[in-house]
Write a protein that holds these residues in place. Structure first.
Motif: not given
Length: 182
Positions: A84-87, A149-150, A158-167, A171-176
């Motif tokens: 879940i992505i909560f904005v 959670y993160q 601007t994109g600041k921080g967006v890619q870090e979050g989805i990365q 990582g967690l989704v791949k482990l699951m």
């Protein structure tokens, strides 16, 4: 071997920047001006690091928030969600408190597995007077969240921080997926 697939639920109050963040995730280098607010919900798809994501972008208007509950456990009535992505709009302290109430309702839903990680985007961090990441974390009471959670300070524009979050989430989704826990 093909990509794995995963389902994500994208939620947050109206005008928090959900659709802008999703557009930034899908096309990191493209302009995100002129994003139309979501009415009801919309489905999107993107691929990241070998995972095909199917995203349900839910409207944050109060009349649609009840739909969050019914979609927090399934997408397309078949598959359980993987994250879940909560904005939240970090520039609006009063509405962060409303977002906290909505988050509490989601977390009270017993059918949402504690294995489902949450990625919180504290959006609009670039606006003067916006809450700090720590303030948003405190208002949402994330330190007492009993799941992975993160929280990431970001700017959808601007994109600041967006890619870090989805990365982090990928990582967690791949482990699951690899462990078969979802």
């Amino acid at each position: 071997m093909g990509n794995s697939s995963a389902k994500l639920l994208l939620i947050g109050l109206d005008n928090a920047g959900k659709s802008t963040i999703l557009a930034r995730i899908m096309e990191p280098d493209e302009s995100v001006n002129g994003i139309t607010p979501t009415i009801g919900y919309k489905k999107d798809k993107f691929t990241r690091d070998g995972v095909d994501y199917y995203v349900l972008d839910m409207s944050g208007e109060s009349k649609y928030r009840d739909l969050w509950q019914s979609n927090a456990t399934t997408i397309d009535d078949k598959d359980k969600i993987h994250g879940i992505i909560f904005v939240v709009d970090s520039s609006d302290k009063m509405r962060i408190r409303v977002a906290k109430s909505e988050l509490d309702l989601i977390l009270e839903n017993r059918s949402i597995s504690n294995q489902i990680p949450f990625l919180f985007y504290a959006n609009k961090c670039d606006i003067k007077g916006a809450c700090t990441l720590e303030e948003v974390q405190d208002i949402l009471d994330l330190k007492n969240l009993k799941r992975e959670y993160q929280i990431v300070s970001c700017s959808g524009l601007t994109g600041k921080g967006v890619q870090e979050g989805i990365q982090w989430l990928t990582g967690l989704v791949k482990l699951m997926i690899e462990s078969g826990s979802r």
